[in-house]
Design a protein around this motif. Structure first.
Motif, PDB file in Angstrom:
ATOM      1  N   THR A   1       0.855  -1.184   0.000  1.00 29.29           N
ATOM      2  CA  THR A   1       0.000   0.000   0.000  1.00 29.29           C
ATOM      3  C   THR A   1       0.888   1.231   0.000  1.00 29.29           C
ATOM      4  OG1 THR A   1      -0.091   0.338   2.396  1.00 29.29           O
ATOM      5  CG2 THR A   1      -1.648  -1.267   1.461  1.00 29.29           C
ATOM      6  N   GLU A   2       0.260   2.383  -0.038  1.00 28.90           N
ATOM      7  CA  GLU A   2       1.050   3.620   0.026  1.00 28.90           C
ATOM      8  C   GLU A   2       1.726   3.785   1.378  1.00 28.90           C
ATOM      9  OE1 GLU A   2      -1.448   7.366   0.415  1.00 28.90           O
ATOM     10  OE2 GLU A   2      -2.979   5.903  -0.180  1.00 28.90           O
ATOM     11  N   TRP A   3       1.288   3.019   2.396  1.00 27.98           N
ATOM     12  CA  TRP A   3       1.886   3.091   3.734  1.00 27.98           C
ATOM     13  C   TRP A   3       2.913   2.002   3.962  1.00 27.98           C
ATOM     14  CZ3 TRP A   3      -3.418   3.233   2.842  1.00 27.98           C
ATOM     15  CH2 TRP A   3      -3.969   4.509   2.902  1.00 27.98           C
ATOM     16  N   GLY A   4       3.105   1.106   2.981  1.00 28.45           N
ATOM     17  CA  GLY A   4       4.054   0.011   3.107  1.00 28.45           C
ATOM     18  C   GLY A   4       3.381  -1.328   2.903  1.00 28.45           C
ATOM     19  N   TYR A   5       4.069  -2.373   3.285  1.00 29.91           N
ATOM     20  CA  TYR A   5       3.564  -3.741   3.178  1.00 29.91           C
ATOM     21  C   TYR A   5       2.757  -4.016   4.440  1.00 29.91           C
ATOM     22  CZ  TYR A   5       3.802  -8.714   1.881  1.00 29.91           C
ATOM     23  OH  TYR A   5       3.506 -10.000   1.511  1.00 29.91           O
ATOM     24  N   VAL A   6       1.431  -4.168   4.301  1.00 25.58           N
ATOM     25  CA  VAL A   6       0.505  -4.111   5.433  1.00 25.58           C
ATOM     26  C   VAL A   6      -0.420  -5.326   5.462  1.00 25.58           C
ATOM     27  CG1 VAL A   6      -1.365  -2.747   6.486  1.00 25.58           C
ATOM     28  CG2 VAL A   6       0.507  -1.588   5.308  1.00 25.58           C
ATOM     29  N   ALA A   7      -0.730  -5.780   6.675  1.00 23.34           N
ATOM     30  CA  ALA A   7      -1.769  -6.785   6.905  1.00 23.34           C
ATOM     31  C   ALA A   7      -2.530  -6.373   8.163  1.00 23.34           C
ATOM     32  CB  ALA A   7      -1.169  -8.175   7.084  1.00 23.34           C
ATOM     33  N   VAL A   8      -3.736  -6.896   8.313  1.00 24.63           N
ATOM     34  CA  VAL A   8      -4.531  -6.627   9.510  1.00 24.63           C
ATOM     35  C   VAL A   8      -4.964  -7.963  10.098  1.00 24.63           C
ATOM     36  CG1 VAL A   8      -6.609  -5.520  10.450  1.00 24.63           C
ATOM     37  CG2 VAL A   8      -5.345  -4.417   8.591  1.00 24.63           C
ATOM     38  N   VAL A   9      -4.769  -8.095  11.404  1.00 28.63           N
ATOM     39  CA  VAL A   9      -5.148  -9.303  12.134  1.00 28.63           C
ATOM     40  C   VAL A   9      -6.054  -8.902  13.292  1.00 28.63           C
ATOM     41  CG1 VAL A   9      -3.030 -10.532  11.508  1.00 28.63           C
ATOM     42  CG2 VAL A   9      -3.100  -9.190  13.622  1.00 28.63           C
ATOM     43  N   LYS A  10      -6.610  -9.897  13.974  1.00 29.33           N
ATOM     44  CA  LYS A  10      -7.416  -9.632  15.164  1.00 29.33           C
ATOM     45  C   LYS A  10      -6.709 -10.199  16.389  1.00 29.33           C
ATOM     46  CE  LYS A  10     -12.088  -9.436  13.296  1.00 29.33           C
ATOM     47  NZ  LYS A  10     -13.447 -10.042  13.383  1.00 29.33           N
ATOM     48  N   ASP A  11      -6.663  -9.391  17.469  1.00 29.19           N
ATOM     49  CA  ASP A  11      -6.103  -9.908  18.712  1.00 29.19           C
ATOM     50  C   ASP A  11      -7.137 -10.795  19.392  1.00 29.19           C
ATOM     51  OD1 ASP A  11      -7.836  -8.234  20.195  1.00 29.19           O
ATOM     52  OD2 ASP A  11      -6.238  -6.944  20.944  1.00 29.19           O
ATOM     53  N   ALA A  12      -6.840 -11.292  20.586  1.00 26.44           N
ATOM     54  CA  ALA A  12      -7.709 -12.261  21.261  1.00 26.44           C
ATOM     55  C   ALA A  12      -9.101 -11.718  21.573  1.00 26.44           C
ATOM     56  CB  ALA A  12      -7.038 -12.753  22.548  1.00 26.44           C
ATOM     57  N   ASP A  13      -9.237 -10.398  21.670  1.00 27.48           N
ATOM     58  CA  ASP A  13     -10.545  -9.792  21.932  1.00 27.48           C
ATOM     59  C   ASP A  13     -11.276  -9.410  20.654  1.00 27.48           C
ATOM     60  OD1 ASP A  13     -10.536  -9.797  24.809  1.00 27.48           O
ATOM     61  OD2 ASP A  13      -9.055  -8.188  24.725  1.00 27.48           O
ATOM     62  N   GLY A  14     -10.592  -9.432  19.520  1.00 30.23           N
ATOM     63  CA  GLY A  14     -11.207  -9.052  18.253  1.00 30.23           C
ATOM     64  C   GLY A  14     -10.846  -7.656  17.787  1.00 30.23           C
ATOM     65  N   ARG A  15      -9.915  -6.980  18.491  1.00 32.84           N
ATOM     66  CA  ARG A  15      -9.440  -5.677  18.009  1.00 32.84           C
ATOM     67  C   ARG A  15      -8.683  -5.887  16.711  1.00 32.84           C
ATOM     68  NH1 ARG A  15      -7.943  -5.984  23.049  1.00 32.84           N
ATOM     69  NH2 ARG A  15      -9.075  -4.687  24.535  1.00 32.84           N
ATOM     70  N   ARG A  16      -8.876  -4.979  15.767  1.00 29.95           N
ATOM     71  CA  ARG A  16      -8.117  -5.038  14.513  1.00 29.95           C
ATOM     72  C   ARG A  16      -6.744  -4.406  14.763  1.00 29.95           C
ATOM     73  NH1 ARG A  16     -11.177  -5.996   9.679  1.00 29.95           N
ATOM     74  NH2 ARG A  16     -13.274  -6.606  10.314  1.00 29.95           N
ATOM     75  N   ILE A  17      -5.722  -5.175  14.432  1.00 31.70           N
ATOM     76  CA  ILE A  17      -4.343  -4.757  14.651  1.00 31.70           C
ATOM     77  C   ILE A  17      -3.646  -4.702  13.296  1.00 31.70           C
ATOM     78  CG2 ILE A  17      -2.190  -5.261  15.858  1.00 31.70           C
ATOM     79  CD1 ILE A  17      -4.653  -4.764  17.731  1.00 31.70           C
ATOM     80  N   GLU A  18      -3.184  -3.514  12.940  1.00 30.43           N
ATOM     81  CA  GLU A  18      -2.497  -3.323  11.662  1.00 30.43           C
ATOM     82  C   GLU A  18      -1.010  -3.601  11.852  1.00 30.43           C
ATOM     83  OE1 GLU A  18      -1.558   0.633   9.335  1.00 30.43           O
ATOM     84  OE2 GLU A  18      -3.634  -0.025   8.967  1.00 30.43           O
ATOM     85  N   LEU A  19      -0.472  -4.412  10.975  1.00 33.44           N
ATOM     86  CA  LEU A  19       0.954  -4.738  10.992  1.00 33.44           C
ATOM     87  C   LEU A  19       1.586  -4.215   9.716  1.00 33.44           C
ATOM     88  CD1 LEU A  19       0.625  -8.434  12.192  1.00 33.44           C
ATOM     89  CD2 LEU A  19       1.056  -6.398  13.596  1.00 33.44           C
ATOM     90  N   VAL A  20       2.666  -3.464   9.866  1.00 29.40           N
ATOM     91  CA  VAL A  20       3.361  -2.883   8.727  1.00 29.40           C
ATOM     92  C   VAL A  20       4.812  -3.349   8.788  1.00 29.40           C
ATOM     93  CG1 VAL A  20       4.072  -0.737   7.581  1.00 29.40           C
ATOM     94  CG2 VAL A  20       1.903  -0.823   8.841  1.00 29.40           C
ATOM     95  N   GLU A  21       5.303  -3.862   7.681  1.00 25.94           N
ATOM     96  CA  GLU A  21       6.697  -4.306   7.646  1.00 25.94           C
ATOM     97  C   GLU A  21       7.623  -3.118   7.666  1.00 25.94           C
ATOM     98  OE1 GLU A  21       9.593  -6.788   4.696  1.00 25.94           O
ATOM     99  OE2 GLU A  21       7.671  -7.698   5.265  1.00 25.94           O
ATOM    100  N   ASN A  22       8.658  -3.234   8.481  1.00 25.44           N
ATOM    101  CA  ASN A  22       9.674  -2.206   8.562  1.00 25.44           C
ATOM    102  C   ASN A  22      10.466  -2.197   7.262  1.00 25.44           C
ATOM    103  OD1 ASN A  22      11.753  -0.490   9.145  1.00 25.44           O
ATOM    104  ND2 ASN A  22      12.445  -1.552  10.968  1.00 25.44           N
ATOM    105  N   LEU A  23      10.295  -1.147   6.480  1.00 25.48           N
ATOM    106  CA  LEU A  23      10.979  -1.057   5.189  1.00 25.48           C
ATOM    107  C   LEU A  23      12.360  -0.441   5.301  1.00 25.48           C
ATOM    108  CD1 LEU A  23       7.946   0.002   2.985  1.00 25.48           C
ATOM    109  CD2 LEU A  23       8.887  -2.277   3.356  1.00 25.48           C
ATOM    110  N   ARG A  24      12.714   0.042   6.499  1.00 24.90           N
ATOM    111  CA  ARG A  24      14.039   0.646   6.729  1.00 24.90           C
ATOM    112  C   ARG A  24      14.970  -0.382   7.364  1.00 24.90           C
ATOM    113  NH1 ARG A  24      11.447   4.805  10.101  1.00 24.90           N
ATOM    114  NH2 ARG A  24       9.821   5.519   8.736  1.00 24.90           N
ATOM    115  N   LYS A  25      15.289  -1.423   6.645  1.00 27.69           N
ATOM    116  CA  LYS A  25      16.135  -2.492   7.188  1.00 27.69           C
ATOM    117  C   LYS A  25      17.588  -2.198   6.967  1.00 27.69           C
ATOM    118  CE  LYS A  25      12.662  -6.015   6.759  1.00 27.69           C
ATOM    119  NZ  LYS A  25      12.253  -7.246   6.184  1.00 27.69           N
TER     120      LYS A  25
END
Length: 119
Positions: free
Chosen positions: A95-119
């Motif tokens: 995406t324009e914000w980087g390589y992104v996925a969204v998962v749900k934590d144990a309560d169902g909150r949506r958690i966005e994960l973005v890969e660190n592109l500054r390696k």
């Protein structure tokens, strides 16, 4: 200048949440302040992230708050989360914000994960 230094989530699934957020790289300690409830606390680059039990009058956790974390490897993080049975609600995508996925934590909150592109 303003700097966010504390995030607290409340849950009736503390152990599951610790496993989830530990997989993202947070190291927790279990403690309490005075007569307060036992909870878990971790530190992320100057931010304290705490997992508290639900208030006595609450029956479910709030799932409207969305959190986002930068991870070193999105692929590896998702693989580890899948082993915990975590649901991916948005498959990894560039995406324009980087390589992104969204998962749900144990309560169902949506958690966005973005890969660190500054390696």
């Amino acid at each position: 200048m303003i700097h966010l230094n504390l995030v607290v989530i409340r849950t009736d699934k503390q152990e599951e949440q610790v496993r989830f957020y530990s997989t993202l790289g947070i190291t927790f300690t279990h403690h309490r302040h005075g007569n307060g409830p036992y909870h878990y606390s971790g530190s992320l680059d100057g931010l304290t992230f705490e997992i508290y039990p639900l208030h006595k009058d609450a029956t479910t956790a709030d799932t409207s708050t969305r959190l986002g974390f930068t991870v070193e490897s999105l692929h590896d993080t998702l693989k580890s989360l899948e082993e915990l049975g975590v649901e991916t609600v948005q498959a990894p995508a560039s995406t324009e914000w980087g390589y992104v996925a969204v998962v749900k934590d144990a309560d169902g909150r949506r958690i966005e994960l973005v890969e660190n592109l500054r390696k």
